[in-house]
Design a protein around this motif. Sequence first.
Motif, PDB file in Angstrom:
ATOM      1  N   ALA A  99      31.735  60.524  50.642  1.00 36.53           N
ATOM      2  CA  ALA A  99      32.271  61.577  50.700  1.00 36.53           C
ATOM      3  C   ALA A  99      33.373  61.934  49.307  1.00 36.53           C
ATOM      4  CB  ALA A  99      33.488  61.744  51.903  1.00 36.53           C
ATOM      5  N   ALA A 100      33.819  60.805  48.736  1.00 35.77           N
ATOM      6  CA  ALA A 100      34.599  60.990  47.485  1.00 35.77           C
ATOM      7  C   ALA A 100      33.940  60.835  46.236  1.00 35.77           C
ATOM      8  CB  ALA A 100      35.860  59.884  47.666  1.00 35.77           C
ATOM      9  N   ARG A 101      32.408  60.570  46.252  1.00 32.59           N
ATOM     10  CA  ARG A 101      31.730  60.291  45.144  1.00 32.59           C
ATOM     11  C   ARG A 101      32.096  59.266  44.251  1.00 32.59           C
ATOM     12  NH1 ARG A 101      28.752  64.773  43.965  1.00 32.59           N
ATOM     13  NH2 ARG A 101      27.198  63.330  42.839  1.00 32.59           N
ATOM     14  N   PHE A 102      32.492  57.904  45.105  1.00 31.76           N
ATOM     15  CA  PHE A 102      33.013  57.024  44.484  1.00 31.76           C
ATOM     16  C   PHE A 102      32.207  55.619  44.593  1.00 31.76           C
ATOM     17  CE2 PHE A 102      36.176  53.217  44.548  1.00 31.76           C
ATOM     18  CZ  PHE A 102      36.751  53.324  43.496  1.00 31.76           C
ATOM     19  N   PRO A 103      31.799  55.123  43.407  1.00 32.66           N
ATOM     20  CA  PRO A 103      30.743  54.062  43.220  1.00 32.66           C
ATOM     21  C   PRO A 103      31.139  52.965  44.225  1.00 32.66           C
ATOM     22  CG  PRO A 103      31.231  54.951  41.329  1.00 32.66           C
ATOM     23  CD  PRO A 103      32.256  55.477  42.028  1.00 32.66           C
ATOM     24  N   LEU A 104      30.098  52.491  44.918  1.00 26.98           N
ATOM     25  CA  LEU A 104      30.444  51.225  45.784  1.00 26.98           C
ATOM     26  C   LEU A 104      29.222  50.452  45.714  1.00 26.98           C
ATOM     27  CD1 LEU A 104      31.685  49.977  48.340  1.00 26.98           C
ATOM     28  CD2 LEU A 104      30.387  51.476  49.970  1.00 26.98           C
ATOM     29  N   LEU A 105      29.465  49.104  45.536  1.00 25.87           N
ATOM     30  CA  LEU A 105      28.581  48.314  45.380  1.00 25.87           C
ATOM     31  C   LEU A 105      28.639  47.158  46.629  1.00 25.87           C
ATOM     32  CD1 LEU A 105      28.216  49.565  42.372  1.00 25.87           C
ATOM     33  CD2 LEU A 105      27.827  47.300  41.527  1.00 25.87           C
ATOM     34  N   GLU A 106      27.723  46.305  46.937  1.00 23.70           N
ATOM     35  CA  GLU A 106      27.453  45.297  48.037  1.00 23.70           C
ATOM     36  C   GLU A 106      27.248  44.287  47.399  1.00 23.70           C
ATOM     37  OE1 GLU A 106      26.096  45.812  52.466  1.00 23.70           O
ATOM     38  OE2 GLU A 106      24.520  44.534  51.174  1.00 23.70           O
ATOM     39  N   ILE A 107      28.031  43.016  47.486  1.00 20.20           N
ATOM     40  CA  ILE A 107      27.613  41.694  46.867  1.00 20.20           C
ATOM     41  C   ILE A 107      27.039  40.761  47.927  1.00 20.20           C
ATOM     42  CG2 ILE A 107      29.818  40.817  46.796  1.00 20.20           C
ATOM     43  CD1 ILE A 107      28.948  39.404  44.279  1.00 20.20           C
ATOM     44  N   SER A 108      26.161  40.088  47.994  1.00 19.44           N
ATOM     45  CA  SER A 108      25.637  39.077  48.706  1.00 19.44           C
ATOM     46  C   SER A 108      26.456  38.082  49.295  1.00 19.44           C
ATOM     47  CB  SER A 108      24.306  38.461  48.164  1.00 19.44           C
ATOM     48  OG  SER A 108      23.823  37.167  49.176  1.00 19.44           O
ATOM     49  N   ILE A 109      26.665  37.772  50.753  1.00 16.23           N
ATOM     50  CA  ILE A 109      27.382  36.742  51.070  1.00 16.23           C
ATOM     51  C   ILE A 109      27.332  35.271  50.446  1.00 16.23           C
ATOM     52  CG2 ILE A 109      25.927  35.852  52.878  1.00 16.23           C
ATOM     53  CD1 ILE A 109      28.483  35.882  54.972  1.00 16.23           C
ATOM     54  N   ARG A 110      26.210  35.157  49.835  1.00 15.87           N
ATOM     55  CA  ARG A 110      25.865  33.910  49.191  1.00 15.87           C
ATOM     56  C   ARG A 110      26.479  33.868  47.684  1.00 15.87           C
ATOM     57  NH1 ARG A 110      21.140  35.533  51.321  1.00 15.87           N
ATOM     58  NH2 ARG A 110      20.450  36.580  49.512  1.00 15.87           N
ATOM     59  N   VAL A 111      27.241  34.943  47.170  1.00 17.04           N
ATOM     60  CA  VAL A 111      27.602  35.331  45.828  1.00 17.04           C
ATOM     61  C   VAL A 111      29.023  35.188  46.080  1.00 17.04           C
ATOM     62  CG1 VAL A 111      27.392  36.179  43.759  1.00 17.04           C
ATOM     63  CG2 VAL A 111      25.421  35.988  44.993  1.00 17.04           C
ATOM     64  N   PRO A 112      29.788  34.338  45.305  1.00 19.43           N
ATOM     65  CA  PRO A 112      31.496  34.587  45.217  1.00 19.43           C
ATOM     66  C   PRO A 112      31.678  35.349  44.089  1.00 19.43           C
ATOM     67  CG  PRO A 112      30.967  32.489  44.278  1.00 19.43           C
ATOM     68  CD  PRO A 112      29.667  33.153  44.634  1.00 19.43           C
ATOM     69  N   PHE A 113      33.058  36.062  44.261  1.00 17.97           N
ATOM     70  CA  PHE A 113      33.493  36.924  43.555  1.00 17.97           C
ATOM     71  C   PHE A 113      33.826  36.244  41.886  1.00 17.97           C
ATOM     72  CE2 PHE A 113      35.680  39.858  46.661  1.00 17.97           C
ATOM     73  CZ  PHE A 113      34.562  40.592  46.860  1.00 17.97           C
ATOM     74  N   THR A 114      33.918  34.776  42.002  1.00 12.10           N
ATOM     75  CA  THR A 114      34.141  34.161  40.735  1.00 12.10           C
ATOM     76  C   THR A 114      32.812  34.514  39.912  1.00 12.10           C
ATOM     77  OG1 THR A 114      33.325  32.219  41.853  1.00 12.10           O
ATOM     78  CG2 THR A 114      35.662  32.504  41.520  1.00 12.10           C
ATOM     79  N   ALA A 115      31.541  34.448  40.580  1.00 10.82           N
ATOM     80  CA  ALA A 115      30.340  34.485  39.849  1.00 10.82           C
ATOM     81  C   ALA A 115      30.549  35.870  38.981  1.00 10.82           C
ATOM     82  CB  ALA A 115      29.280  34.676  40.746  1.00 10.82           C
ATOM     83  N   VAL A 116      31.138  37.121  39.612  1.00 10.71           N
ATOM     84  CA  VAL A 116      31.292  38.385  39.129  1.00 10.71           C
ATOM     85  C   VAL A 116      32.113  38.357  37.973  1.00 10.71           C
ATOM     86  CG1 VAL A 116      31.864  40.845  39.588  1.00 10.71           C
ATOM     87  CG2 VAL A 116      30.908  39.454  41.191  1.00 10.71           C
ATOM     88  N   THR A 117      33.205  37.630  37.951  1.00 11.37           N
ATOM     89  CA  THR A 117      33.913  37.576  37.010  1.00 11.37           C
ATOM     90  C   THR A 117      33.512  36.663  35.713  1.00 11.37           C
ATOM     91  OG1 THR A 117      36.016  37.357  38.525  1.00 11.37           O
ATOM     92  CG2 THR A 117      36.384  36.604  36.333  1.00 11.37           C
ATOM     93  N   GLU A 118      32.414  35.512  35.943  1.00 14.32           N
ATOM     94  CA  GLU A 118      31.983  34.523  34.959  1.00 14.32           C
ATOM     95  C   GLU A 118      31.102  35.689  34.334  1.00 14.32           C
ATOM     96  OE1 GLU A 118      30.380  31.724  36.965  1.00 14.32           O
ATOM     97  OE2 GLU A 118      32.116  30.409  37.007  1.00 14.32           O
ATOM     98  N   ALA A 119      30.248  36.805  35.229  1.00 17.12           N
ATOM     99  CA  ALA A 119      29.075  37.389  34.585  1.00 17.12           C
ATOM    100  C   ALA A 119      30.061  38.697  33.583  1.00 17.12           C
ATOM    101  CB  ALA A 119      28.476  38.296  35.613  1.00 17.12           C
ATOM    102  N   ALA A 120      31.228  39.076  34.148  1.00 15.17           N
ATOM    103  CA  ALA A 120      31.918  40.200  33.182  1.00 15.17           C
ATOM    104  C   ALA A 120      32.363  39.627  31.861  1.00 15.17           C
ATOM    105  CB  ALA A 120      33.020  40.452  34.125  1.00 15.17           C
ATOM    106  N   ALA A 121      32.936  38.085  32.034  1.00 16.90           N
ATOM    107  CA  ALA A 121      33.501  37.473  30.954  1.00 16.90           C
ATOM    108  C   ALA A 121      32.070  37.383  29.814  1.00 16.90           C
ATOM    109  CB  ALA A 121      33.969  36.144  31.256  1.00 16.90           C
ATOM    110  N   ALA A 122      31.057  37.022  30.419  1.00 18.09           N
ATOM    111  CA  ALA A 122      30.053  36.704  29.600  1.00 18.09           C
ATOM    112  C   ALA A 122      29.611  38.156  28.764  1.00 18.09           C
ATOM    113  CB  ALA A 122      28.652  36.324  30.197  1.00 18.09           C
ATOM    114  N   ILE A 123      29.590  39.070  29.436  1.00 13.86           N
ATOM    115  CA  ILE A 123      29.421  40.502  28.907  1.00 13.86           C
ATOM    116  C   ILE A 123      30.294  40.700  27.614  1.00 13.86           C
ATOM    117  CG2 ILE A 123      29.425  43.122  29.268  1.00 13.86           C
ATOM    118  CD1 ILE A 123      28.309  42.362  32.125  1.00 13.86           C
ATOM    119  N   TYR A 124      31.608  40.556  27.968  1.00 10.73           N
ATOM    120  CA  TYR A 124      32.858  40.712  26.970  1.00 10.73           C
ATOM    121  C   TYR A 124      32.279  39.819  25.729  1.00 10.73           C
ATOM    122  CZ  TYR A 124      35.841  44.004  28.774  1.00 10.73           C
ATOM    123  OH  TYR A 124      36.451  45.316  29.231  1.00 10.73           O
TER     124      TYR A 124
END
Length: 519
Positions: A99-124
């Motif tokens: 309804a708000a046209r706001f991006p929403l992603l779903e992450i698997s239960i097997r993957v912790p948020f720390t993995a997302v942080t590490e991936a973002a750091a690698a991109i940077y």
Amino acid sequence: MLTLQALVADAALELRVLEAGEPGALEARALWLHNTELADPSPYVREGEIVLTNGLWLAEATPAEFVANVRRAGAAGMVFGLREQTPTTPAELIKACRAARFPLLEISIRVPFTAVTEAAAAIYTEQRQDALVGLVRRGNALAAAISHGAGASGVLSVLRREHELPLAVVDRMARQLAAAGADLTADQLRRAADGLARRPPPLEIDLGEAGRASMFLVSAVGDIDAALLCLRPITELSRAEQDALEQTARFLSLEVAKQQAVQAIEQRYASELLDMILSGPQRAAEVPDRLRAFGVDPDGALAVCTLAFADGETLPGIAEAVTDFFLDNSTAVVVAAGSQDVVAVLPWRRPDDELPELAGRLRDAVRRKFPGHRPVVGIGEPAASAAELRRPLVQSREACQVLRRRPGSDVATIGQLGTHRLLLGLHDAETLTGFAHRVLGPLRAHDQRHSGELEHTLRVFLEHDAQFGATAAALYVHVNTLRNRLAKVAELTGLDVARTVDRVDLFLALEADSMRQSG
């Protein structure tokens, strides 16, 4: 670049897009990540951050309220982390994001948020490495351009290989040193110079019809000597473009310092050439070599043109405009800027009657560069060689001085304006000053003691061709008052306006004094 799409592309994160949001939202640059379980994290979320959450706030706020809160903070999107208690993303959260046209992603239960942080750091890290490699590569190209003598234009071309930006380099004298994709008018150059004169200089300047331009300072000799202008507002430039512009400005400081040194030397040499010519036989032997240094053949015929503005204003960049005109016409030239005029000495092997046409085109070119001003060009009779340059130099400067004060014609030779000025111009300044003082000195002394108007009366009388009635009307005095003043002039100077020979002396004294003041 860190984006939602870049994270989705990393298969190890097991991300799934549930709502893409507005067009281009997934590809938009993200600032960083923000992990939160607050019902209202808006005071802490920075604009452009990606919100990571497991939904622990569901006990305190509805999905619609949470989405409204993070959108209000300017978040770039949301990643919802599945867990044993919530093995699927709540349908109400998906509905609220859609309804708000706001991006929403779903992450698997097997993957912790720390993995997302590490991936973002690698991109940077990769992004920063690419930026550093680009910085070094661009620096090498800029250094090569300068060392190979490509000039400021070559430096700008290096930048435009990466970023197609409209660029110009302007110094504090309102001169355009180089341009790529932009050509500034005289008014825009003055606006840029005014911006450079401010302390501290602004990040942006208003160029009128061209809009706002970003300004990157160029310090050459221990001061702010120029600016690299990008004809776009700073807010429209990406970080990479700003970094490239700042780096280019630092390299330009080397080139600007070199250009300024060369221009200063050329101007000094050109000014010295005029002094050599005017010195007559004393320094005549030095003139040919100086002309050769500028690519002008001293043994062939030479022409002299003098340009000035009728309003008497000396604007920065006039000498450069005159030089550019002759260079555009593939003509070697020596251009010297004086306090009130600019003199050009050039080879001339064409019919003499074509010289006024060339001078007219010079006038038009300068007028286009300096709209709102009236340029005038005085022309000397062509000289057979360097040994005869004094006469045409004096002629052209005197013709220019007459044109400045005379409405109508903007291009003329001294012969078209009055032979007396040529005769006076052949004498040195000291002789003219002495002559004018001997004749006019007694009148000025009398006027100063008695608050009189003898000198002004004499000028008006001669300007009206010695007509008593017309002069009296112009001065708003009775004819008898005029006769009494002229009688006093004769008493003080020993020169009677009733005699032609005396009138000539009085007229020449006034003209010599005018030439002294204007020269």
